[in-house]
Design an enzyme around this catalytic site. Structure first.
Site, short mmCIF file in Angstrom:
data_model
loop_
_atom_site.label_atom_id
_atom_site.label_comp_id
_atom_site.label_asym_id
_atom_site.label_seq_id
_atom_site.Cartn_x
_atom_site.Cartn_y
_atom_site.Cartn_z
N ASN A 172 36.23 -19.75 3.48
CA ASN A 172 35.46 -18.51 3.48
C ASN A 172 34.03 -18.78 3.95
O ASN A 172 33.44 -19.82 3.62
CB ASN A 172 35.51 -17.79 2.13
N ILE A 173 33.53 -17.85 4.75
CA ILE A 173 32.19 -17.98 5.33
C ILE A 173 31.43 -16.69 5.02
O ILE A 173 31.73 -15.64 5.60
CB ILE A 173 32.28 -18.23 6.86
N GLU A 174 30.49 -16.79 4.07
CA GLU A 174 29.78 -15.58 3.63
C GLU A 174 28.56 -15.31 4.50
O GLU A 174 28.16 -16.13 5.33
CB GLU A 174 29.41 -15.75 2.14
N GLU A 214 41.44 -17.09 4.97
CA GLU A 214 42.68 -16.82 5.69
C GLU A 214 42.37 -16.32 7.10
O GLU A 214 42.97 -16.75 8.09
CB GLU A 214 43.51 -15.75 4.97
N CYS A 241 43.39 -11.05 0.08
CA CYS A 241 42.91 -9.68 -0.04
C CYS A 241 43.63 -8.79 0.99
O CYS A 241 44.31 -9.28 1.89
CB CYS A 241 41.39 -9.62 0.14
#
Ligand code: THU
Length: 137
Positions: free
Chosen positions: A42-44, A55, A86
């Site tokens: 994940n890359i916020e 994903e 999600c």
């Protein structure tokens, strides 16, 4: 790459998560039908809506390299409870994956729960719907 090696990759991806806001880590390993496995994390973003899930990172990497046929994904988190993808990620899966695409939920101890895609998203908005409409024109 076999399932065990792909699980290793999904856990390794937990080291690369960029998650300064949520501190929630997700790693992914996406196995293509030709055997190549694409990692993702994940890359916020400070503009929260710009965040990309692990994903989708894996899917974007694969598709941008010309791969669009997939057999399974492993999603790893640091939680004891398995964490499902999600709805945004399921929608991206609906674009590229068949009903029998496998979704394995894992943590650092191993794979803890497995599903077929159609168990998690039984009635997707699929690209086939658009094809049917185009045929009418
Ligand atoms: N996240 C994923 O990477 N995958 C999912 O399917 C759900 C959520 C990430 C996004 C965000 O960085 C963090 O988990 C908390 O929502």
């Amino acid at each position: 790459m076999d399932l065990q090696e792909a699980w290793n990759l999904s856990v390794e991806q937990l080291n690369y998560c960029y998650n300064p806001y949520s501190k929630f880590s997700v790693g992914a390993a996406l196995h293509s039908k030709d055997g190549t496995v694409y990692g993702g994390c994940n890359i916020e973003n400070a503009s929260y809506g710009g965040t990309v899930c692990a994903e989708r990172t894996a899917f974007l990497k694969a598709v941008s390299e010309g791969t669009t046929d997939f057999s399974y994904i492993i999603i790893a988190t640091e939680t004891q409870e398995p964490a499902p993808p999600c709805a945004f990620c399921l929608q991206v899966m609906a674009e590229f994956c068949d009903e029998d695409f496998e979704i394995h939920l894992a943590n650092r101890t191993g794979i803890i729960k497995s599903f077929r895609f159609d168990q998690l998203l039984p009635y997707p908005f699929s690209p086939k719907l658009l094809d049917a409409e185009k045929e009418k024109a």
